[in-house]
Motif scaffolding. Structure first.
Motif, mmCIF file in Angstrom:
data_model
loop_
_atom_site.group_PDB
_atom_site.id
_atom_site.type_symbol
_atom_site.label_atom_id
_atom_site.label_comp_id
_atom_site.label_asym_id
_atom_site.label_seq_id
_atom_site.Cartn_x
_atom_site.Cartn_y
_atom_site.Cartn_z
ATOM 1 N N GLU A 95 0.823 -1.208 0.000
ATOM 2 C CA GLU A 95 0.000 0.000 0.000
ATOM 3 C C GLU A 95 0.858 1.259 0.000
ATOM 4 O OE1 GLU A 95 -3.998 -0.227 2.237
ATOM 5 O OE2 GLU A 95 -2.544 -1.325 3.440
ATOM 6 N N ARG A 96 0.346 2.296 -0.650
ATOM 7 C CA ARG A 96 1.030 3.592 -0.631
ATOM 8 C C ARG A 96 0.542 4.366 0.589
ATOM 9 N NH1 ARG A 96 0.313 6.326 -6.381
ATOM 10 N NH2 ARG A 96 -1.834 6.193 -5.681
ATOM 11 N N ASP A 100 -2.950 6.301 0.985
ATOM 12 C CA ASP A 100 -3.269 7.057 -0.218
ATOM 13 C C ASP A 100 -4.475 6.418 -0.883
ATOM 14 O OD1 ASP A 100 -1.196 8.784 0.180
ATOM 15 O OD2 ASP A 100 0.128 7.903 -1.320
ATOM 16 N N ASN A 101 -4.978 7.046 -1.915
ATOM 17 C CA ASN A 101 -6.099 6.486 -2.650
ATOM 18 C C ASN A 101 -5.744 5.120 -3.206
ATOM 19 O OD1 ASN A 101 -7.610 8.787 -2.200
ATOM 20 N ND2 ASN A 101 -6.979 9.736 -4.119
ATOM 21 N N ASP A 102 -6.759 4.290 -3.363
ATOM 22 C CA ASP A 102 -6.577 2.949 -3.897
ATOM 23 C C ASP A 102 -6.226 3.043 -5.382
ATOM 24 O OD1 ASP A 102 -6.624 0.246 -4.378
ATOM 25 O OD2 ASP A 102 -8.802 0.094 -4.326
ATOM 26 N N VAL A 103 -5.055 2.579 -5.758
ATOM 27 C CA VAL A 103 -4.575 2.678 -7.136
ATOM 28 C C VAL A 103 -5.493 1.918 -8.083
ATOM 29 C CG1 VAL A 103 -2.654 2.160 -8.688
ATOM 30 C CG2 VAL A 103 -2.211 2.973 -6.376
ATOM 31 N N LEU A 104 -5.948 0.743 -7.691
ATOM 32 C CA LEU A 104 -6.817 -0.050 -8.558
ATOM 33 C C LEU A 104 -8.111 0.697 -8.851
ATOM 34 C CD1 LEU A 104 -7.227 -2.657 -10.082
ATOM 35 C CD2 LEU A 104 -8.167 -3.658 -8.007
ATOM 36 N N THR A 105 -8.687 1.331 -7.840
ATOM 37 C CA THR A 105 -9.907 2.103 -8.036
ATOM 38 C C THR A 105 -9.661 3.293 -8.957
ATOM 39 O OG1 THR A 105 -10.692 1.465 -5.844
ATOM 40 C CG2 THR A 105 -11.724 3.376 -6.846
ATOM 41 N N GLU A 106 -8.517 3.925 -8.841
ATOM 42 C CA GLU A 106 -8.179 5.063 -9.697
ATOM 43 C C GLU A 106 -8.043 4.656 -11.161
ATOM 44 O OE1 GLU A 106 -4.726 7.296 -8.513
ATOM 45 O OE2 GLU A 106 -5.297 7.177 -6.406
#
Length: 60
Positions: free
Chosen positions: A11-12, A32-38
């Motif tokens: 995780e970031r 940080d925001n979820d990269v997969l969701t982004e």
């Protein structure tokens, strides 16, 4: 994956310092925001219809 106090190793995290305490500095870790969701759905027009299925079949 190994977990550390609720955060997964991949995780970031963002680190900030809380200096409101008189004699100490507290480090605050926030996800940080979820990269997969982004990124989900951003490459919808890259592959032609059925092309990904053919690639997946190659790996099966």
């Amino acid at each position: 994956m190994k977990k550390y106090d609720g955060a997964v190793a991949v995780e970031r995290l963002t680190v900030s310092l809380d200096t409101e305490l008189a004699d100490a500095v507290r480090r605050v870790l926030e996800r940080d925001n979820d990269v997969l969701t982004e990124l989900a759905g951003t490459l919808t027009s890259v592959y032609a219809d059925g092309e990904l299925d053919a690639l997946r079949d190659e790996w099966a």
